[in-house]
Design a protein around this motif. Structure first.
Motif, PDB file in Angstrom:
ATOM      1  N   THR A 190       0.860  -1.183   0.000  1.00  0.00           N
ATOM      2  CA  THR A 190       0.000   0.000   0.000  1.00  0.00           C
ATOM      3  C   THR A 190       0.896   1.232   0.000  1.00  0.00           C
ATOM      4  OG1 THR A 190      -0.160  -0.178   2.418  1.00  0.00           O
ATOM      5  CG2 THR A 190      -1.950  -1.107   1.114  1.00  0.00           C
ATOM      6  N   TRP A 191       0.513   2.230  -0.772  1.00  0.00           N
ATOM      7  CA  TRP A 191       1.438   3.314  -1.111  1.00  0.00           C
ATOM      8  C   TRP A 191       0.766   4.675  -0.927  1.00  0.00           C
ATOM      9  CZ3 TRP A 191       3.299   4.000  -6.891  1.00  0.00           C
ATOM     10  CH2 TRP A 191       4.262   5.013  -6.948  1.00  0.00           C
ATOM     11  N   VAL A 192       1.308   5.468  -0.017  1.00  0.00           N
ATOM     12  CA  VAL A 192       0.935   6.878   0.094  1.00  0.00           C
ATOM     13  C   VAL A 192       1.919   7.642  -0.773  1.00  0.00           C
ATOM     14  CG1 VAL A 192       0.804   8.895   1.611  1.00  0.00           C
ATOM     15  CG2 VAL A 192      -0.041   6.671   2.417  1.00  0.00           C
ATOM     16  N   ILE A 193       1.408   8.247  -1.845  1.00  0.00           N
ATOM     17  CA  ILE A 193       2.322   8.898  -2.787  1.00  0.00           C
ATOM     18  C   ILE A 193       2.877  10.185  -2.194  1.00  0.00           C
ATOM     19  CG2 ILE A 193       1.226   7.841  -4.789  1.00  0.00           C
ATOM     20  CD1 ILE A 193      -0.044  10.594  -5.395  1.00  0.00           C
ATOM     21  N   GLY A 194       3.951  10.664  -2.808  1.00  0.00           N
ATOM     22  CA  GLY A 194       4.645  11.845  -2.312  1.00  0.00           C
ATOM     23  C   GLY A 194       3.944  13.138  -2.667  1.00  0.00           C
ATOM     24  N   ASN A 195       4.685  14.223  -2.551  1.00  0.00           N
ATOM     25  CA  ASN A 195       4.082  15.544  -2.603  1.00  0.00           C
ATOM     26  C   ASN A 195       4.276  16.268  -3.934  1.00  0.00           C
ATOM     27  OD1 ASN A 195       3.549  14.901  -0.005  1.00  0.00           O
ATOM     28  ND2 ASN A 195       4.870  16.449   0.913  1.00  0.00           N
ATOM     29  N   THR A 196       4.814  15.580  -4.919  1.00  0.00           N
ATOM     30  CA  THR A 196       5.084  16.241  -6.186  1.00  0.00           C
ATOM     31  C   THR A 196       3.974  15.970  -7.184  1.00  0.00           C
ATOM     32  OG1 THR A 196       7.424  15.893  -5.776  1.00  0.00           O
ATOM     33  CG2 THR A 196       6.786  16.533  -7.996  1.00  0.00           C
ATOM     34  N   LEU A 197       3.508  17.037  -7.784  1.00  0.00           N
ATOM     35  CA  LEU A 197       2.473  16.901  -8.811  1.00  0.00           C
ATOM     36  C   LEU A 197       3.060  16.249 -10.045  1.00  0.00           C
ATOM     37  CD1 LEU A 197       0.923  20.468  -8.505  1.00  0.00           C
ATOM     38  CD2 LEU A 197      -0.103  18.336  -7.704  1.00  0.00           C
ATOM     39  N   GLY A 198       2.230  15.534 -10.770  1.00  0.00           N
ATOM     40  CA  GLY A 198       2.669  15.037 -12.052  1.00  0.00           C
ATOM     41  C   GLY A 198       2.629  13.531 -12.159  1.00  0.00           C
ATOM     42  N   SER A 199       2.976  13.059 -13.332  1.00  0.00           N
ATOM     43  CA  SER A 199       2.755  11.661 -13.647  1.00  0.00           C
ATOM     44  C   SER A 199       4.004  10.815 -13.570  1.00  0.00           C
ATOM     45  CB  SER A 199       2.166  11.558 -15.056  1.00  0.00           C
ATOM     46  OG  SER A 199       3.053  12.158 -15.974  1.00  0.00           O
ATOM     47  N   THR A 200       5.145  11.416 -13.391  1.00  0.00           N
ATOM     48  CA  THR A 200       6.346  10.585 -13.486  1.00  0.00           C
ATOM     49  C   THR A 200       7.211  10.624 -12.235  1.00  0.00           C
ATOM     50  OG1 THR A 200       7.559  12.422 -14.477  1.00  0.00           O
ATOM     51  CG2 THR A 200       6.523  10.845 -15.978  1.00  0.00           C
ATOM     52  N   ASP A 201       6.871  11.443 -11.283  1.00  0.00           N
ATOM     53  CA  ASP A 201       7.776  11.614 -10.155  1.00  0.00           C
ATOM     54  C   ASP A 201       7.526  10.655  -9.005  1.00  0.00           C
ATOM     55  OD1 ASP A 201       9.329  13.623 -11.242  1.00  0.00           O
ATOM     56  OD2 ASP A 201       7.824  15.119 -10.755  1.00  0.00           O
ATOM     57  N   ASN A 202       6.389  10.000  -8.986  1.00  0.00           N
ATOM     58  CA  ASN A 202       6.117   9.026  -7.937  1.00  0.00           C
ATOM     59  C   ASN A 202       6.423   7.638  -8.486  1.00  0.00           C
ATOM     60  OD1 ASN A 202       4.798  10.444  -5.558  1.00  0.00           O
ATOM     61  ND2 ASN A 202       3.627  11.276  -7.275  1.00  0.00           N
ATOM     62  N   ALA A 203       7.387   6.978  -7.880  1.00  0.00           N
ATOM     63  CA  ALA A 203       7.762   5.662  -8.405  1.00  0.00           C
ATOM     64  C   ALA A 203       8.130   4.701  -7.284  1.00  0.00           C
ATOM     65  CB  ALA A 203       8.931   5.790  -9.378  1.00  0.00           C
ATOM     66  N   VAL A 204       7.775   3.432  -7.511  1.00  0.00           N
ATOM     67  CA  VAL A 204       8.164   2.345  -6.607  1.00  0.00           C
ATOM     68  C   VAL A 204       8.743   1.243  -7.483  1.00  0.00           C
ATOM     69  CG1 VAL A 204       7.265   0.471  -5.154  1.00  0.00           C
ATOM     70  CG2 VAL A 204       6.493   2.824  -4.778  1.00  0.00           C
ATOM     71  N   THR A 205       9.912   0.727  -7.112  1.00  0.00           N
ATOM     72  CA  THR A 205      10.481  -0.410  -7.834  1.00  0.00           C
ATOM     73  C   THR A 205      10.350  -1.657  -6.973  1.00  0.00           C
ATOM     74  OG1 THR A 205      12.672   0.061  -6.945  1.00  0.00           O
ATOM     75  CG2 THR A 205      12.145   1.011  -9.087  1.00  0.00           C
ATOM     76  N   VAL A 206      10.285  -2.791  -7.646  1.00  0.00           N
ATOM     77  CA  VAL A 206      10.138  -4.071  -6.937  1.00  0.00           C
ATOM     78  C   VAL A 206      11.247  -5.011  -7.386  1.00  0.00           C
ATOM     79  CG1 VAL A 206       8.564  -5.910  -6.294  1.00  0.00           C
ATOM     80  CG2 VAL A 206       7.646  -3.715  -7.053  1.00  0.00           C
ATOM     81  N   THR A 207      12.066  -5.408  -6.444  1.00  0.00           N
ATOM     82  CA  THR A 207      13.106  -6.394  -6.742  1.00  0.00           C
ATOM     83  C   THR A 207      12.533  -7.778  -6.443  1.00  0.00           C
ATOM     84  OG1 THR A 207      14.777  -4.791  -6.060  1.00  0.00           O
ATOM     85  CG2 THR A 207      15.459  -7.103  -6.219  1.00  0.00           C
ATOM     86  N   VAL A 208      12.557  -8.653  -7.447  1.00  0.00           N
ATOM     87  CA  VAL A 208      12.043 -10.016  -7.293  1.00  0.00           C
ATOM     88  C   VAL A 208      13.241 -10.964  -7.330  1.00  0.00           C
ATOM     89  CG1 VAL A 208      10.540 -11.786  -8.283  1.00  0.00           C
ATOM     90  CG2 VAL A 208       9.898  -9.364  -8.433  1.00  0.00           C
ATOM     91  N   ALA A 209      13.465 -11.681  -6.234  1.00  0.00           N
ATOM     92  CA  ALA A 209      14.648 -12.556  -6.139  1.00  0.00           C
ATOM     93  C   ALA A 209      14.653 -13.591  -7.259  1.00  0.00           C
ATOM     94  CB  ALA A 209      14.670 -13.248  -4.778  1.00  0.00           C
ATOM     95  N   GLY A 210      15.767 -13.670  -7.969  1.00  0.00           N
ATOM     96  CA  GLY A 210      15.926 -14.698  -8.998  1.00  0.00           C
ATOM     97  C   GLY A 210      15.315 -14.361 -10.339  1.00  0.00           C
ATOM     98  N   TYR A 211      14.739 -13.165 -10.444  1.00  0.00           N
ATOM     99  CA  TYR A 211      14.087 -12.775 -11.704  1.00  0.00           C
ATOM    100  C   TYR A 211      15.085 -12.018 -12.569  1.00  0.00           C
ATOM    101  CZ  TYR A 211      10.775 -10.526 -14.889  1.00  0.00           C
ATOM    102  OH  TYR A 211      10.098 -10.093 -16.001  1.00  0.00           O
ATOM    103  N   ALA A 212      15.295 -12.506 -13.791  1.00  0.00           N
ATOM    104  CA  ALA A 212      16.320 -11.934 -14.658  1.00  0.00           C
ATOM    105  C   ALA A 212      15.785 -10.822 -15.552  1.00  0.00           C
ATOM    106  CB  ALA A 212      16.938 -13.036 -15.517  1.00  0.00           C
ATOM    107  N   GLY A 213      14.474 -10.654 -15.583  1.00  0.00           N
ATOM    108  CA  GLY A 213      13.896  -9.633 -16.464  1.00  0.00           C
ATOM    109  C   GLY A 213      14.050  -8.234 -15.894  1.00  0.00           C
ATOM    110  N   ALA A 214      13.468  -7.280 -16.595  1.00  0.00           N
ATOM    111  CA  ALA A 214      13.556  -5.880 -16.167  1.00  0.00           C
ATOM    112  C   ALA A 214      12.854  -5.693 -14.818  1.00  0.00           C
ATOM    113  CB  ALA A 214      12.908  -4.984 -17.218  1.00  0.00           C
TER     114      ALA A 214
END
Ligand SMILES: [Zn+2]
Length: 401
Positions: free
Chosen positions: A97-121
């Motif tokens: 669950t994600w409370v987004i930050g304080n910057t307006l716009g479509s590209t500045d809020n980001a979360v990355t997910v590292t998946v163990a053993g996954y070789a893709g992007a």
């Protein structure tokens, strides 16, 4: 012959179930496909996204993989993950669950997910922040003459809280007799959108002593949030507060009580106040506790969030604990330098089921700085009226409702 045929067929099926191809043991599953859900949502800045973000991890045969380690991390703009799985479940799924930050716009809020053993992007989630447009309407009703400075402070406090509580609440009807909400409130029979606040400046006990008081008076049957509340201030003290530059902070503080901070904690189910009346009362809403930890309270040895245990009725059990939280707006002592309205207080409102934005919280670190060392010099004890107003649910209102 027919019997023999069936035996062979059964044997073949059994063999196939033991091996992926019938020629040996199944290969070790590896994360081969990761799909995302909840990407590209839009929300007001500083608010919880409506839908949890999540990944589903499949192996090379397309089967869900349970127990795969995952790591969700905010990678842009200071948003906060309020909960995040650290491995996939039986369905191969992990969510956050994600409370987004304080910057307006479509590209500045980001979360990355590292998946163990996954070789893709690496999967990246983005969210678009929109300006705060509050649907929470605070209607102020002065019941006595006010100076322009006082009126401005009340209006400023209402604007501040309605930039923090942003979600509409169900309208409800209030039927009240004169004097139901402090001594001078008028009769009421009206439907209230969100909240009506009566404000009075009157003579209470002369200079010093009690500065004022505030309370909800009528609360909703469902959810127990304020429909009508009142604030009274001692006219003999307001000039002093104004000359010290803390009039706005004190009014903001009192309005917080009208909205339920420290006044409705034990009206919630279950109660958000634990151990009231003891030496160690604490607030146990998940958002308040989580934000207390994020704001530097992680080393506090007791049970968070510590609630005031001194000062008697009107102060104890209704504020954050001054000796731990110092300058925070909702301690029982107002600082002469700054009184930040912290994310802890905002989180406590979320725990009461208000829809909140954290974007308008003040920067704050848990610290006992400015505790009430020398009253009148380092800070002022906001001596408040002991609770004297009966808080009632609207279904307890007058005849005809
Ligand atoms: Zn107070």
């Amino acid at each position: 012959m027919r019997w023999t045929y069936l035996m062979v067929a059964a044997l073949t099926i059994t063999t196939a179930a033991c091996s992926s191809d019938g020629y040996g043991p199944a290969p070790t599953p590896v994360p081969t496909s990761v799909t995302q859900s909840g990407n590209d949502q839009t929300a007001m800045i500083g608010t919880l996204l409506p839908t949890a973000i999540g990944v589903t991890v499949l192996d090379q045969r397309g089967s869900p993989m349970a127990g795969v380690a995952v790591d969700f991390a905010v990678s842009a703009d200071g948003g906060v993950l309020t909960s995040a799985a650290d491995s996939t479940n039986a369905q191969g799924r992990a969510t956050a669950t994600w409370v987004i930050g304080n910057t307006l716009g479509s590209t500045d809020n980001a979360v990355t997910v590292t998946v163990a053993g996954y070789a893709g992007a690496t999967p990246v989630f983005r969210a678009s922040g929109t300006p705060i447009v509050s649907a929470y309407n605070i209607e102020l009703r002065p019941l006595s003459p006010m100076t322009p400075a006082q009126a401005a402070a009340f209006a400023s406090a209402a604007a501040r809280w309605s930039g923090i509580i942003v979600g509409d609440l169900p309208s409800d009807r209030v039927v009240a007799a004169p004097g139901d909400c402090f001594d001078n409130s008028p009769a009421q029979d009206e439907v209230i959108d969100d909240v009506v606040i009566f404000a009075t400046v009157d003579s209470l006990d002369g200079p010093g002593g009690i500065l004022g008081g505030a309370s909800p008076c009528w609360i909703r049957d469902v959810g127990s949030l304020t429909l009508v509340g009142g604030m009274v201030f001692d006219s003999a003290d307001l000039g002093m507060l104004e000359s010290l530059g803390i009039l706005e902070a004190v009014i903001l503080h009192e309005m917080g009580h009208v909205l339920g901070i420290g006044t409705l904690w034990d009206y919630m189910t279950p109660s958000l106040l634990v151990n009231g009346g003891t030496a160690d009362p604490y607030f146990n809403g998940v958002n308040g506790v989580f934000r207390f930890g994020l704001a530097g309270g992680g080393s506090y040895p007791g049970t968070p969030v510590p609630v005031e245990n001194q000062g008697g009725p009107g102060t104890a059990d209704g504020h954050w604990r001054e000796t731990i939280m110092g300058r925070e707006l909702m301690t029982g002592y107002v600082s002469l330098t700054a009184n930040p309205l912290s994310t802890i207080t905002v989180g406590s409102l979320a725990d009461m089921r208000y829809t909140v934005s954290y974007a308008n919280a003040d920067p704050y670190v848990v610290s006992p700085v400015n505790l009430r060392m020398v009253p009148e010099i380092e800070g002022i004890w906001i001596r408040e009226l002991a609770p004297s107003v009966t808080v009632r649910r609207v279904s307890e209102g007058g005849i005809g409702r």
